[in-house]
Design an enzyme around this catalytic site. Structure first.
Site, mmCIF file in Angstrom:
data_model
loop_
_atom_site.group_PDB
_atom_site.id
_atom_site.type_symbol
_atom_site.label_atom_id
_atom_site.label_comp_id
_atom_site.label_asym_id
_atom_site.label_seq_id
_atom_site.Cartn_x
_atom_site.Cartn_y
_atom_site.Cartn_z
ATOM 1 N N GLY A 86 -3.084 17.326 -20.657
ATOM 2 C CA GLY A 86 -4.345 16.542 -20.464
ATOM 3 C C GLY A 86 -4.866 16.039 -22.081
ATOM 4 O O GLY A 86 -5.437 15.261 -22.050
ATOM 5 N N CYS B 211 -2.240 0.336 9.020
ATOM 6 C CA CYS B 211 -1.496 -0.702 8.516
ATOM 7 C C CYS B 211 -0.849 -1.563 9.698
ATOM 8 O O CYS B 211 -0.338 -1.164 10.811
ATOM 9 C CB CYS B 211 -0.283 -0.054 7.922
ATOM 10 N N CYS C 128 3.198 -0.977 9.457
ATOM 11 C CA CYS C 128 3.830 0.226 10.046
ATOM 12 C C CYS C 128 3.124 1.143 10.881
ATOM 13 O O CYS C 128 3.296 2.308 11.318
ATOM 14 C CB CYS C 128 4.439 0.750 8.989
ATOM 15 N N CYS D 286 0.047 -1.366 3.885
ATOM 16 C CA CYS D 286 0.008 -0.309 3.086
ATOM 17 C C CYS D 286 0.049 -0.901 1.597
ATOM 18 O O CYS D 286 0.993 -2.026 1.575
ATOM 19 C CB CYS D 286 1.328 0.463 3.429
ATOM 20 N N CYS E 17 5.898 1.687 3.389
ATOM 21 C CA CYS E 17 5.858 1.081 4.618
ATOM 22 C C CYS E 17 7.065 0.709 5.216
ATOM 23 O O CYS E 17 7.151 0.856 6.368
ATOM 24 C CB CYS E 17 4.919 -0.196 4.242
#
Lengths: 285, 371
Positions: free
Chosen positions: A29, A238, A241, A263, A269
């Site tokens: 980090g 979606c 899909c 998506c 997707c």
């Protein structure tokens, strides 16, 4: 005579970047300064991510580049074609097939593995920048773990709006020590960073910083016990899909404001649609 | 060449101009007006914006005469503009009726009318063309038919009242005109926009960039950026109805900025607006960011950053004023400098005398001690 090295940058520069990446991995980090170069794409368009990818990519890698989750967005297409041109390396849209995934603003829906590296393009590596614009002062706050002001900011959000108002780029605590910008991914993607098996590398070209999250590192989104972190997504399905769990884009389809949801992760997707077709065929036989 | 403090200097000026003209021509005839017009389109756009006059031919002429110095070229254009009579005010242009060549929205993946890149270098690789690194597939140049009218991509947000209404000009009378009155503060929104529209692109760009790094953050998204031709119409007093007098190319940027509001006032997106003549994404976007930053006080946001200070921004954005005053330091200042010289000598003399006096006193004191 103008000639370009494999992956554009010269070997010394790439080595310098890898050295900075090793330090970044050693202090999860932590923002490591590096001598960022001028890349042939504009600052803010992924120059940090491109430099990281250029430094780690080899002949045998397979690269996937996404922007907003999609492989076919203009910026992703331009970066993928840059690497094809400069390395000859194969690019793919399949998350599972890629060894390196360079991304802007998303983490793929499909869980990543130990064999993969995800490279984030980062516009603003300093998570405190909205609170402390002076970078040396912010650096001191990191050194002292002085993150009280970020909690105060979240608290102020809750008192003003009734909830935390950062919908993307929500700050995370890495390994319980360093406050880090997850890059402008939606809060929805934050939990995927926690204990991810893949190595996560972050490049900020304009701000000249690199950072990293090694595999299986704890990454916690900042929150309060009584106001737990809330990863949001549009409440929809979606239209292609039928996914009810993926992150969705809102598409306006006529001038009456009719909208559909799709998506954001185009590979996910497409994979679900293929899978559904395969099952339908099997069911039919 | 010796430098002599001469009176006059007519010959020197004539020689300087001759030298410059010679250098501009180079070995041949130099660049023709036609070549400049076709090859340096973006430079011409910038010169027209900062010169505050839409005339591509004159701007090209200015560019050549100024040896490609953009500020100098804008200066030429601005000076010419000052000589022209103001016959009639045009009606406001309607950018929704634009013949759109380029239109992108960064907030919706797809918008009604589609995303149209137009003639942009945005996604090009900045590599020198060596002939070996030809594009993977080079399609025939396609001049896509401009579309018109194209509704604003922002409309959908307005319909949901998620986006604030277009901020009022502050009064119902025709907006004030910066070209006919001095800049004064507080400056109304029309005045601020006018000043930014002709402001120096580098200054606007850097201020806009500073807001993105925390010095007056505006949480911006490009709601829509569009470029194309719009019709300019006027209402001649003797006719009493509008007639079109021509088309100009403009770039318009509408920024959507993060919500304000509180628990009682519903949150809403706010606007930042940028408009430039010509094809000028950088300019229009910078203007929109700075315009929004200048509204910080009005919207009750924390202030104190340079881009949020109207007096600082508007007083210093005009590069014709700025370059004149910065460069005027080259002019003779012998008289002022002479008086400075006299003063500094006098002060030093005084100090020396004082020191000498103090020294004598000290010696005397030392002497006293010895006794």
């Amino acid at each position: 005579m103008i000639a370009y090295n494999f992956a554009y940058l010269d070997e010394q520069t790439k080595r310098g970047i890898r050295r900075a990446l090793l330090k970044a991995v050693a202090i999860p980090g932590w923002q490591v300064p590096f001598a960022s170069r001028e890349m042939p794409l504009p600052y803010g368009w992924g120059t940090g991510g491109i430099q990281v990818t250029a430094a780690i990519i080899g002949q045998d890698d397979r690269l996937k580049v996404i922007d907003q989750g999609a492989d076919d967005t203009t910026n992703a297409v331009a970066i993928a074609s840059f690497f094809r041109r400069m390395t000859g390396v194969e690019t793919t849209t399949r998350t599972a097939e890629a060894t390196i995934i360079q991304t802007r603003h998303r983490i793929p829906e499909q869980a990543l593995t130990e064999d993969q590296v995800i490279v984030y393009q980062v516009p603003q590596p300093e998570p405190l920048w909205k609170l402390i614009p002076e970078r040396p002062v912010a650096r001191r706050a990191h050194a002292l773990s002085d993150y009280g002001m970020m909690y105060v900011k979240l608290y102020e959000d809750i008192t003003r709006f009734g909830r935390v108002s950062s919908a993307y780029d929500h700050p995370v605590m890495v390994n319980g020590r360093v406050l880090m910008s997850p890059s402008p991914i939606p809060a929805f993607d934050n939990p995927k960073m926690d204990a991810m098996p893949a190595l996560q590398l972050f490049g900020a070209g304009r701000e000249r910083r690199l950072y990293a999250v090694p595999p299986y590192t704890p990454v916690r989104s900042l929150d309060f016990t009584d106001h737990p972190f809330h990863p949001g997504r549009a409440d929809g399905t979606c239209a292609f899909c039928g996914s009810t769990s993926s992150y969705l884009d809102e598409i306006i389809i006529d001038d009456h404001g009719t909208r559909r949801f799709l998506c954001s992760d185009t590979d996910y997707c497409a994979g679900r649609i293929e899978e559904a077709e395969r099952r339908a065929e099997e069911g039919g036989q | 060449m010796a430098f002599v403090a001469t009176k006059g200097g007519e010959d020197a000026i004539a020689a300087a101009h001759a030298w410059r003209a010679d250098r501009r021509r180079g070995d041949g005839e130099g660049c023709t007006l036609r070549q400049a017009t076709t090859s340096f389109g973006r430079a011409i756009d910038r010169v027209m914006a900062e010169g505050a006059l839409y005339d591509p031919d004159l701007a090209a002429r200015a560019l050549l005469q100024a040896e490609g110095d953009l500020v100098e070229a804008a200066f030429l254009l601005r000076s010419y503009r000052a000589t022209q009579p103001r016959l009639v005010d045009a009606r406001p242009i309607d950018t929704t009726a634009m013949r759109v060549q380029r239109r992108v929205s960064a907030i919706f993946k797809d918008v009604l009318g589609g995303q149209r890149l137009g003639p942009t270098a945005d996604y090009s690789h900045r590599l020198f063309d060596t002939g070996e690194t030809a594009p993977e597939s080079a399609p025939d140049p396609v001049a896509a038919e401009p579309v018109s009218p194209l509704p604003s991509a922002m409309g959908i947000l307005g319909g949901e009242t998620l986006l604030e209404a277009i901020p009022a000009a502050g009064h119902d009378a025709p907006p004030a005109d910066l070209t006919t009155m001095p800049l004064d503060f507080p400056a109304s929104r029309p005045i601020r926009l006018q000043a930014l529209a002709r402001g120096d692109e580098g200054f606007l760009l850097s201020l806009a960039y500073s807001t993105q790094r925390g010095y007056g953050n505006t949480h911006p998204f490009v709601g829509e950026l569009r470029m194309g031709e719009v019709a300019v119409s006027v209402v001649p007093p003797e006719l009493g109805f509008a007639i079109e007098i021509g088309d100009i190319v403009v770039t318009e940027c509408q920024m959507v900025n993060q919500f304000t509001g509180s628990k009682t006032v519903p949150p809403q997106f706010t606007r930042g607006y940028g408009l430039s003549v010509g094809h000028a994404d950088r300019r229009a976007m910078s203007m929109a960011l700075v315009e929004r930053a200048l509204r910080a006080d009005e919207l009750g946001e924390a202030t104190g950053s340079p881009a949020q200070d109207p007096e600082f921004v508007l007083s210093h954005c005009d590069n014709i004023q700025a370059t004149g005053f910065v460069e005027h330091l080259k002019l003779p200042h012998y008289v002022d400098f002479q008086s400075e010289l006299e003063i500094i000598r006098a002060i030093r003399r005084q100090a020396d005398e004082q020191r000498a006096e103090d020294g004598m006193d000290r010696k005397k004191e030392d002497g006293d001690d010895r006794v």
